[in-house]
Motif scaffolding. Structure first.
Motif, PDB file in Angstrom:
ATOM      1  N   ALA A 202      39.989  33.160  15.608  1.00 38.26           N
ATOM      2  CA  ALA A 202      41.278  32.567  16.349  1.00 38.26           C
ATOM      3  C   ALA A 202      41.208  32.551  17.761  1.00 38.26           C
ATOM      4  O   ALA A 202      41.627  31.797  18.411  1.00 38.26           O
ATOM      5  N   VAL A 203      40.091  33.057  18.253  1.00 36.55           N
ATOM      6  CA  VAL A 203      39.635  32.882  19.895  1.00 36.55           C
ATOM      7  C   VAL A 203      39.345  31.707  20.006  1.00 36.55           C
ATOM      8  O   VAL A 203      39.498  31.130  21.182  1.00 36.55           O
ATOM      9  N   LEU A 204      38.726  30.713  19.235  1.00 41.75           N
ATOM     10  CA  LEU A 204      38.087  29.730  19.401  1.00 41.75           C
ATOM     11  C   LEU A 204      39.472  28.717  19.608  1.00 41.75           C
ATOM     12  O   LEU A 204      40.380  28.813  18.782  1.00 41.75           O
ATOM     13  N   GLY A 205      39.467  27.671  20.729  1.00 43.15           N
ATOM     14  CA  GLY A 205      40.592  26.774  20.892  1.00 43.15           C
ATOM     15  C   GLY A 205      41.857  27.570  21.544  1.00 43.15           C
ATOM     16  O   GLY A 205      42.640  26.885  21.748  1.00 43.15           O
ATOM     17  N   GLY A 206      41.554  28.847  21.906  1.00 44.10           N
ATOM     18  CA  GLY A 206      42.679  29.550  22.498  1.00 44.10           C
ATOM     19  C   GLY A 206      42.880  29.011  24.314  1.00 44.10           C
ATOM     20  O   GLY A 206      41.982  28.170  24.597  1.00 44.10           O
ATOM     21  N   ASN A 207      43.938  29.617  25.079  1.00 41.46           N
ATOM     22  CA  ASN A 207      44.066  29.296  26.203  1.00 41.46           C
ATOM     23  C   ASN A 207      43.958  30.472  27.063  1.00 41.46           C
ATOM     24  O   ASN A 207      44.314  31.532  27.049  1.00 41.46           O
ATOM     25  N   TYR A 208      42.702  30.520  28.128  1.00 42.54           N
ATOM     26  CA  TYR A 208      42.356  31.631  28.781  1.00 42.54           C
ATOM     27  C   TYR A 208      42.051  31.307  30.134  1.00 42.54           C
ATOM     28  O   TYR A 208      41.797  30.115  30.574  1.00 42.54           O
ATOM     29  N   SER A 209      42.111  32.155  31.088  1.00 40.68           N
ATOM     30  CA  SER A 209      41.643  32.213  32.547  1.00 40.68           C
ATOM     31  C   SER A 209      41.138  33.532  32.886  1.00 40.68           C
ATOM     32  O   SER A 209      41.101  34.352  32.544  1.00 40.68           O
ATOM     33  N   ILE A 210      40.179  33.269  34.093  1.00 40.66           N
ATOM     34  CA  ILE A 210      39.326  34.353  34.273  1.00 40.66           C
ATOM     35  C   ILE A 210      38.993  34.496  35.772  1.00 40.66           C
ATOM     36  O   ILE A 210      38.884  33.326  36.385  1.00 40.66           O
ATOM     37  N   SER A 211      39.163  35.675  36.525  1.00 44.90           N
ATOM     38  CA  SER A 211      38.939  35.937  37.578  1.00 44.90           C
ATOM     39  C   SER A 211      38.206  36.985  37.961  1.00 44.90           C
ATOM     40  O   SER A 211      38.120  38.212  37.177  1.00 44.90           O
ATOM     41  N   VAL A 212      37.345  36.907  38.990  1.00 39.41           N
ATOM     42  CA  VAL A 212      36.263  37.783  39.528  1.00 39.41           C
ATOM     43  C   VAL A 212      36.654  38.229  41.043  1.00 39.41           C
ATOM     44  O   VAL A 212      36.347  37.377  41.960  1.00 39.41           O
ATOM     45  N   ARG A 213      37.142  39.342  41.249  1.00 41.16           N
ATOM     46  CA  ARG A 213      37.595  39.372  42.718  1.00 41.16           C
ATOM     47  C   ARG A 213      37.574  41.004  43.250  1.00 41.16           C
ATOM     48  O   ARG A 213      37.291  41.906  42.498  1.00 41.16           O
ATOM     49  N   PHE A 513      35.784  25.896  44.375  1.00 36.49           N
ATOM     50  CA  PHE A 513      34.330  26.154  45.007  1.00 36.49           C
ATOM     51  C   PHE A 513      33.451  27.359  44.745  1.00 36.49           C
ATOM     52  O   PHE A 513      34.143  28.551  44.947  1.00 36.49           O
ATOM     53  N   HIS A 514      32.450  27.333  44.166  1.00 38.74           N
ATOM     54  CA  HIS A 514      31.706  28.575  43.918  1.00 38.74           C
ATOM     55  C   HIS A 514      30.196  28.061  44.492  1.00 38.74           C
ATOM     56  O   HIS A 514      29.402  27.208  43.729  1.00 38.74           O
ATOM     57  N   PRO A 515      29.638  28.869  45.215  1.00 38.42           N
ATOM     58  CA  PRO A 515      28.228  28.473  45.952  1.00 38.42           C
ATOM     59  C   PRO A 515      26.959  28.902  44.827  1.00 38.42           C
ATOM     60  O   PRO A 515      27.179  29.766  43.983  1.00 38.42           O
ATOM     61  N   GLN A 534      36.805  36.585  46.539  1.00 42.37           N
ATOM     62  CA  GLN A 534      37.097  35.959  45.169  1.00 42.37           C
ATOM     63  C   GLN A 534      35.597  35.147  44.673  1.00 42.37           C
ATOM     64  O   GLN A 534      35.199  34.106  45.048  1.00 42.37           O
ATOM     65  N   LEU A 535      35.078  35.667  43.808  1.00 45.37           N
ATOM     66  CA  LEU A 535      33.672  35.298  43.452  1.00 45.37           C
ATOM     67  C   LEU A 535      33.653  34.173  42.323  1.00 45.37           C
ATOM     68  O   LEU A 535      32.879  33.371  42.270  1.00 45.37           O
ATOM     69  N   LEU A 536      34.832  34.429  41.640  1.00 48.04           N
ATOM     70  CA  LEU A 536      34.993  33.324  40.533  1.00 48.04           C
ATOM     71  C   LEU A 536      36.485  33.290  39.946  1.00 48.04           C
ATOM     72  O   LEU A 536      37.235  34.333  39.946  1.00 48.04           O
ATOM     73  N   TRP A 537      36.872  31.856  39.733  1.00 45.89           N
ATOM     74  CA  TRP A 537      38.385  31.754  39.337  1.00 45.89           C
ATOM     75  C   TRP A 537      38.131  30.393  38.264  1.00 45.89           C
ATOM     76  O   TRP A 537      37.972  29.402  38.976  1.00 45.89           O
ATOM     77  N   VAL A 538      38.381  30.853  37.191  1.00 45.95           N
ATOM     78  CA  VAL A 538      38.380  29.533  36.392  1.00 45.95           C
ATOM     79  C   VAL A 538      39.694  29.416  35.621  1.00 45.95           C
ATOM     80  O   VAL A 538      40.132  30.261  34.863  1.00 45.95           O
ATOM     81  N   PRO A 539      40.606  28.509  36.127  1.00 44.06           N
ATOM     82  CA  PRO A 539      41.931  28.555  35.500  1.00 44.06           C
ATOM     83  C   PRO A 539      42.131  28.305  34.232  1.00 44.06           C
ATOM     84  O   PRO A 539      43.201  28.642  33.417  1.00 44.06           O
ATOM     85  N   GLN A 540      41.137  27.287  33.800  1.00 48.32           N
ATOM     86  CA  GLN A 540      41.479  26.885  32.111  1.00 48.32           C
ATOM     87  C   GLN A 540      39.809  26.981  31.575  1.00 48.32           C
ATOM     88  O   GLN A 540      39.130  25.963  31.617  1.00 48.32           O
ATOM     89  N   LEU A 541      39.681  28.120  31.171  1.00 52.50           N
ATOM     90  CA  LEU A 541      38.445  28.401  30.200  1.00 52.50           C
ATOM     91  C   LEU A 541      38.180  27.957  29.164  1.00 52.50           C
ATOM     92  O   LEU A 541      39.323  28.167  28.367  1.00 52.50           O
ATOM     93  N   ASP A 542      37.424  27.004  28.921  1.00 50.45           N
ATOM     94  CA  ASP A 542      37.240  26.368  27.692  1.00 50.45           C
ATOM     95  C   ASP A 542      36.417  27.196  26.777  1.00 50.45           C
ATOM     96  O   ASP A 542      35.171  27.309  27.071  1.00 50.45           O
ATOM     97  N   GLU A 551      27.992  31.593  35.071  1.00 49.81           N
ATOM     98  CA  GLU A 551      27.187  31.840  35.939  1.00 49.81           C
ATOM     99  C   GLU A 551      27.961  32.107  37.336  1.00 49.81           C
ATOM    100  O   GLU A 551      28.770  31.017  37.638  1.00 49.81           O
ATOM    101  N   LEU A 552      27.802  33.020  38.223  1.00 47.08           N
ATOM    102  CA  LEU A 552      28.477  33.140  39.373  1.00 47.08           C
ATOM    103  C   LEU A 552      27.598  33.750  40.256  1.00 47.08           C
ATOM    104  O   LEU A 552      26.444  34.455  39.802  1.00 47.08           O
ATOM    105  N   PHE A 553      27.796  33.800  41.503  1.00 50.10           N
ATOM    106  CA  PHE A 553      26.963  34.568  42.537  1.00 50.10           C
ATOM    107  C   PHE A 553      27.688  35.194  43.326  1.00 50.10           C
ATOM    108  O   PHE A 553      28.706  35.245  43.793  1.00 50.10           O
ATOM    109  N   ALA A 554      26.979  36.502  43.634  1.00 52.02           N
ATOM    110  CA  ALA A 554      27.467  37.695  44.457  1.00 52.02           C
ATOM    111  C   ALA A 554      27.664  37.165  45.871  1.00 52.02           C
ATOM    112  O   ALA A 554      26.844  36.149  46.345  1.00 52.02           O
ATOM    113  N   SER A 555      28.498  37.662  46.835  1.00 57.10           N
ATOM    114  CA  SER A 555      28.522  37.218  47.968  1.00 57.10           C
ATOM    115  C   SER A 555      28.068  38.476  49.072  1.00 57.10           C
ATOM    116  O   SER A 555      27.167  39.176  48.597  1.00 57.10           O
ATOM    117  N   ASP A 556      28.365  38.188  50.220  1.00 57.78           N
ATOM    118  CA  ASP A 556      27.645  39.269  51.308  1.00 57.78           C
ATOM    119  C   ASP A 556      28.582  40.560  51.327  1.00 57.78           C
ATOM    120  O   ASP A 556      28.217  41.376  52.416  1.00 57.78           O
TER     121      ASP A 556
END
Length: 584
Positions: A202-213, A513-515, A534-542, A551-556
């Motif tokens: 049931a996870v497949l086809g659901g609606n999700y968002s993810i934050s790394v802060r 934007f994510h470098p 804010q390292l990552l923000w994906v408002p509509q995760l497929d 994939e994301l990258f750490a900051s300073d």
């Protein structure tokens, strides 16, 4: 099919309301039953409940069928607003919904007062049951540029002690999504792989968002999760208000009525035109009912903050136009979370403020990408010929320009001796009583005389369509679109038949934007400071396959970063997952 049937029921009942004005008791009962059977609720996942001036609130909106938590197909527009304890609205955003989902953001300007705020989310359909059923979340704002911090200095405040893996919710007995990382701790600017595994189909086809802060050092207000929000909403019973609000079934709803200027005119089925000037301008046509009321549904995205309404036809001069006012809420009963700071937190606040200043100094090389949602080209923006007037000898009037430059268009006099613009539909047909659609800077113009006399030296280009154009059963023989150099024709040529209305454009969808620091990104980013919190923000995760890697990258900026995933499975099960990583 079940959802479609619900929409048909709602449309039928509310259609009766629109056409017949005052409802009888039986009709009111029927409408109330339709509302209670088709209720919506909204959940907003936002990136943080503690913001500084110069930071951005990022959010994702879920419009749900109450009781099932499945995406609602009823409303096509949601509203998100941020309200202060004094009742003043910091922002009110319109969010276009696709399959019950939308997204937006808000940059906190430097003049924003420090204080406690309430984030609200709702649809116009939800207005029928009042503010108690809205999504409500707390947000604290600190503005270090202001000397007055009295609203935050009362009482005691705490500094959060860092610990990896802390969560605001107790674990559930069932694991729908498993979240893992390739490491626990990372170096600055090191690549991070975040892996998600669906443990339930049931996870497949659901609606999700993810934050790394980055985890806040100050004790911030608690944030609602999908799980605890749905639990709270179950205890809210909707009460149908006396004021009736229509659902925005096909897009943003603009409504109003025409008013006879002499006070004695009978209402007839008048045509109303709506023009929204823009690079991708919008033109809509509708008709009034027997009470002079009209409704527009705006499906298209637009950016202009103003538009023009006009009665179309020979009786345009007989009417004025009034617009329905926006709903006014009573915020007195809102209960606000309490963010507290102390003078001892000065160093923490100062360091964070420096990070924000540096990030904003390089904003031009870290831009987000707007997602174009206007893929459809309407008939009134289809042209077969374009004349750049600088490519020709200039003439002083539009009349002369049509004669000397534009093929298959001309000026002739009608039976009353008035000059009119005409378009030849094909090479063998020159005679017709139908007029072309005339647009100047994207706005429909009915007064041909005004256009013909206009100074053509102010015109950049003229576009022509020879095809028949039909807009809501109104037929035009071709289109003539005139674009001025300054795009300001209506600043000086409004006339007394145009009603200017102020618009609040829906928020555009973005890819944030994510470098990259693995050789695949922009090389110049290696030389630019990276103080992202804010390292990552994906408002509509497929989530379409069992395994998904991000994939994301750490900051300073070293510290603990909270990873938060929120959403709903394809069966409506709320998902709230919290984890954390360390950047050394």
């Amino acid at each position: 099919m079940k959802i479609l049937n619900r929409i048909i029921i709602v449309c039928s009942v509310l259609g009766f309301t629109i056409l017949n004005g005052q409802l009888s008791t039986d009709a009111e009962t029927e409408q109330g039953a339709a509302y209670l059977e088709n209720q919506e609720e909204v959940f907003v996942h936002y990136n943080t409940s503690l913001l500084f001036a110069g930071e951005s609130l990022l959010y994702n909106v879920h419009s749900l069928v109450k009781g099932t938590n499945l995406p609602s197909s009823l409303s096509k527009l949601a509203y998100v607003e941020l309200v202060g304890e004094d009742g003043k609205i910091l922002f009110r955003h319109k969010i276009l919904l696709t399959n019950g989902r939308g997204q937006g953001d808000f940059f906190v300007p430097a003049d924003t007062p420090s204080g406690n705020y309430k984030l609200l989310g709702y649809t116009k359909w939800m207005l029928n049951s009042g503010i108690a059923t809205f999504f409500q979340g707390d947000v604290g704002i600190v503005n270090p540029y202001h000397s007055n911090q009295d609203t935050l200095l009362e009482g005691k405040a705490e500094v959060v002690q860092d610990s990896i893996g802390a969560t605001s919710e107790s674990p559930t007995s069932r694991e729908e999504i498993r979240m893992t990382f390739d490491q626990i701790a990372y170096r600055r600017r090191q690549g991070i792989t975040l892996s998600l595994e669906a443990m339930d189909k049931a996870v497949l086809g659901g609606n999700y968002s993810i934050s790394v802060r980055k985890r806040d050092s100050l004790r911030r207000p608690l944030m609602p999760t999908a799980r605890n929000h749905i639990f709270r909403q179950k205890s809210n019973s909707a009460q149908l208000s006396r004021q009736k609000f229509l659902p925005e079934l096909r897009g943003q709803l603009i409504s109003g009525r025409i008013v006879p200027k002499n006070g004695n005119s009978l209402f007839k089925e008048e045509k109303i035109g709506l023009s929204i000037p823009d690079k991708k301008f919008v033109l809509k046509m509708t008709r009034t009912n027997d009470k002079g009321e009209f409704y527009f549904n705006l499906k298209q995205a637009y950016e202009s903050e103003s538009g023009f309404l006009q009665v179309v036809g020979e009786r345009a001069e007989n009417y004025g136009i009034e617009i329905e006012e926006e709903a006014i809420f009573n915020y007195d009963q809102l209960k606000f979370g309490k963010l507290r700071i102390t003078p001892q937190m000065k160093e923490i606040i100062l360091k964070r403020n420096i990070y924000n200043q540096v990030e904003n100094a390089f904003v031009e090389v870290k831009l987000d990408n707007k997602i174009n949602s206007n893929s459809f080209t309407p008939v009134y923006r289809e042209f077969s010929q374009t004349y750049q007037l600088n490519d020709f000898t200039r003439f002083p009037t539009i009349k002369e320009t049509m004669l000397e430059i534009v093929d298959n268009a001309w000026v002739e006099r009608n039976a009353d001796g008035e000059e009119q613009l005409k378009v030849r539909e094909d090479d063998y047909n020159t005679g017709t009583d139908l007029l072309p659609l005339i647009l100047i800077d994207g706005v429909m113009v009915q007064n041909h005389t005004q256009v013909i006399a206009y100074d053509a030296r102010k015109v950049e280009r003229i576009k022509l369509s020879r095809k028949e154009c039909v807009i809501n059963s109104v037929v035009y023989k071709g289109i003539i679109s005139i674009e001025t150099k300054e795009g300001d024709f209506f600043k000086n040529h409004l006339g007394n038949t145009l009603k200017t209305i102020m618009l609040d454009p829906p928020k555009a969808k973005k890819e944030y934007f994510h470098p990259r620091y693995d050789g695949q990104g922009d090389p110049k980013m290696e030389q630019i400071p990276d103080f992202r919190l804010q390292l990552l923000w994906v408002p509509q995760l497929d989530f379409k396959t069992k395994n998904l890697d991000l994939e994301l990258f750490a900051s300073d900026v070293p510290g603990i970063y909270d990873v938060r995933l929120e959403g709903f499975t394809s069966l409506g099960t709320p998902i709230s997952i919290n984890s954390s990583i360390l950047v050394n």
